[in-house]
Design an enzyme around this catalytic site. Structure first.
Site, PDB file in Angstrom:
ATOM      1  N   CYS A 168      57.823  43.982   7.604  1.00  0.00           N
ATOM      2  CA  CYS A 168      56.380  44.169   7.444  1.00  0.00           C
ATOM      3  C   CYS A 168      56.157  45.098   6.247  1.00  0.00           C
ATOM      4  O   CYS A 168      57.103  45.715   5.736  1.00  0.00           O
ATOM      5  CB  CYS A 168      55.781  44.780   8.710  1.00  0.00           C
ATOM      6  N   HIS A 209      57.094  55.148  11.211  1.00  0.00           N
ATOM      7  CA  HIS A 209      56.410  55.508  12.466  1.00  0.00           C
ATOM      8  C   HIS A 209      55.625  56.812  12.356  1.00  0.00           C
ATOM      9  O   HIS A 209      54.779  57.091  13.193  1.00  0.00           O
ATOM     10  CB  HIS A 209      57.437  55.802  13.567  1.00  0.00           C
ATOM     11  N   CYS A 265      53.819  54.802   7.412  1.00  0.00           N
ATOM     12  CA  CYS A 265      53.027  53.631   7.028  1.00  0.00           C
ATOM     13  C   CYS A 265      51.555  54.049   6.890  1.00  0.00           C
ATOM     14  O   CYS A 265      51.037  54.775   7.753  1.00  0.00           O
ATOM     15  CB  CYS A 265      53.166  52.553   8.095  1.00  0.00           C
ATOM     16  N   GLU A 309      55.884  56.851  17.277  1.00  0.00           N
ATOM     17  CA  GLU A 309      54.568  56.810  16.616  1.00  0.00           C
ATOM     18  C   GLU A 309      53.521  57.514  17.477  1.00  0.00           C
ATOM     19  O   GLU A 309      52.684  58.279  16.971  1.00  0.00           O
ATOM     20  CB  GLU A 309      54.143  55.354  16.375  1.00  0.00           C
ATOM     21  N   THR A 317      49.643  51.399  16.621  1.00  0.00           N
ATOM     22  CA  THR A 317      49.360  50.280  15.707  1.00  0.00           C
ATOM     23  C   THR A 317      49.895  48.930  16.184  1.00  0.00           C
ATOM     24  O   THR A 317      49.377  47.894  15.786  1.00  0.00           O
ATOM     25  CB  THR A 317      49.952  50.564  14.314  1.00  0.00           C
ATOM     26  N   CYS A 323      47.495  47.259  13.904  1.00  0.00           N
ATOM     27  CA  CYS A 323      47.958  46.737  12.617  1.00  0.00           C
ATOM     28  C   CYS A 323      47.722  45.220  12.554  1.00  0.00           C
ATOM     29  O   CYS A 323      48.184  44.481  13.427  1.00  0.00           O
ATOM     30  CB  CYS A 323      49.446  47.063  12.498  1.00  0.00           C
ATOM     31  N   SER A 337      64.756  47.293  18.892  1.00  0.00           N
ATOM     32  CA  SER A 337      63.462  47.268  18.204  1.00  0.00           C
ATOM     33  C   SER A 337      62.350  46.934  19.199  1.00  0.00           C
ATOM     34  O   SER A 337      62.323  45.847  19.786  1.00  0.00           O
ATOM     35  CB  SER A 337      63.505  46.223  17.079  1.00  0.00           C
ATOM     36  N   ASN A 370      59.188  46.389  18.665  1.00  0.00           N
ATOM     37  CA  ASN A 370      58.258  45.319  18.275  1.00  0.00           C
ATOM     38  C   ASN A 370      58.901  43.946  18.451  1.00  0.00           C
ATOM     39  O   ASN A 370      58.227  42.983  18.792  1.00  0.00           O
ATOM     40  CB  ASN A 370      57.676  45.561  16.873  1.00  0.00           C
TER      41      ASN A 370
HETATM   42  S1  SF4 Z   1      51.696  49.657  11.198  1.00  0.00           S
HETATM   43 FE1  SF4 Z   1      52.144  47.516  10.794  1.00  0.00          FE
HETATM   44  S2  SF4 Z   1      52.732  47.444   8.642  1.00  0.00           S
HETATM   45 FE2  SF4 Z   1      52.856  49.583   9.310  1.00  0.00          FE
HETATM   46  S3  SF4 Z   1      54.980  49.873   9.949  1.00  0.00           S
HETATM   47 FE3  SF4 Z   1      53.822  49.356  11.776  1.00  0.00          FE
HETATM   48  S4  SF4 Z   1      54.035  47.112  11.951  1.00  0.00           S
HETATM   49 FE4  SF4 Z   1      54.616  47.676   9.861  1.00  0.00          FE
END
Ligand code: SF4
Length: 300
Positions: free
Chosen positions: A27, A89, A111, A142, A179, A208, A236, A238
């Site tokens: 990303c 994060h 980010c 995060e 996010t 996000c 991970s 995500n």
């Molecule tokens: S907020 Fe979105 S673009 Fe930013 S690190 Fe997380 S997943 Fe990636």
């Protein structure tokens, strides 16, 4: 004469049609953090450290180590002037303050979408919200960072509507999200808050867009495919979320990290194979897995 039993899955008549999501590879935030780390390695002869792994992908971590970029869990051994990178994060504010106080050369690769959420937590508090709710996973790095941007004791992490019940809320209540949260979970929590008497909810959408699009595309592909490969590090979060969303609509959703985890059983009887990846998976690994799938299918 064939040795196949009636119960055997059908033989693969042709190679499956491979449908790859357009949202594979890193990303924006991860790509940016890796770029900043590599630029720092190019400028400094000493080792570059990242506080925690910059990415949840062991292959990329190993590659970065060879380039002199190493993850550390603490920085108390580092000397003033040494480079330390904050990963995408983000981190709690007091930790960042300690890095600066130690005289480290801090490169902030948080980010920008996470940074925006951090700033909004602080802004909501300054603008009079007595409570700020973060929709997210309580122990995710995060979220730990986001909490630190609000006044101690006034920021609460909620994962579901049930988590709202014990909270004593009054006046203005701020709401933001980690996010990578699902919009549906946030909508349920917001709807429940809006039904509460005596509070005014001030909500900021901090989800996000890239994560949203990646998840929606993965679910679409999972629905259209006989099986789907979800590629990404086993640690991970995500990728795990992407996998569980795919599995909810397609029981043949497989979370794999590398090409050598792909087995003929995963591909047997598959006419259409979906391929998606987590946000911290390099596109090169996805390509390697696609090639391996073609080779395995040719032998089925
Ligand atoms: S907020 Fe979105 S673009 Fe930013 S690190 Fe997380 S997943 Fe990636």
């Amino acid at each position: 004469m064939s040795n196949r039993r009636r119960s055997d899955p059908p033989r693969q008549a042709t190679a499956p049609c491979l449908k790859c999501s357009k949202y594979v590879g890193f990303c924006f935030g991860v790509q940016r953090a890796i770029k900043l780390a590599r630029e720092a390695a190019g400028r400094h002869s000493a080792a570059i450290r990242t506080l925690g792994p910059i990415i949840h992908n062991p292959q990329v971590i190993a590659e970065l180590r060879r380039e002199g970029i190493r993850a550390v869990n603490r920085f108390t051994n580092l000397k003033p002037g040494e480079v330390l990178i904050i990963r995408s994060h983000g981190i709690p504010r007091p930790v960042e303050d300690r890095m600066h106080a130690r005289g480290l050369l801090v490169i902030d690769a948080t980010c920008p979408f996470v940074k925006k959420a951090q700033n909004l937590v602080g802004q909501l508090a300054r603008e009079g919200c007595g409570s700020i709710l973060i929709v997210g996973e309580p122990h995710h790095p995060e979220v730990e960072g986001l909490i630190s941007y609000g006044p101690p004791g006034q920021v609460h992490v909620v994962q579901s509507v049930g988590d709202l019940k014990p909270l004593k809320l009054a006046g203005q209540v701020g709401l933001v999200a980690q996010t990578t949260q699902s919009p549906a979970a946030c909508r349920r929590i917001l709807a429940s808050l809006r039904r509460r008497k005596g509070i005014t909810v001030r909500v900021h959408d901090t989800i996000c867009r890239e994560t949203n699009r990646r998840q929606a595309d993965a679910v679409r592909l999972a629905r259209q495919s006989d099986a789907i490969l979800v590629v990404g590090g086993k640690n991970s979060a995500n990728t795990a979320r992407l996998h569980s969303r795919c599995q909810a609509v397609n029981p043949r959703a497989y979370h794999i990290e590398q090409a050598d985890e792909l087995t003929p059983e995963m591909l047997r009887g598959v006419g259409t194979l979906g391929l998606v990846s987590g946000a911290s998976t390099p596109a090169s690994i996805v390509r390697e897995i696609a090639r391996k799938a073609e080779v395995l299918c040719a032998g089925l």
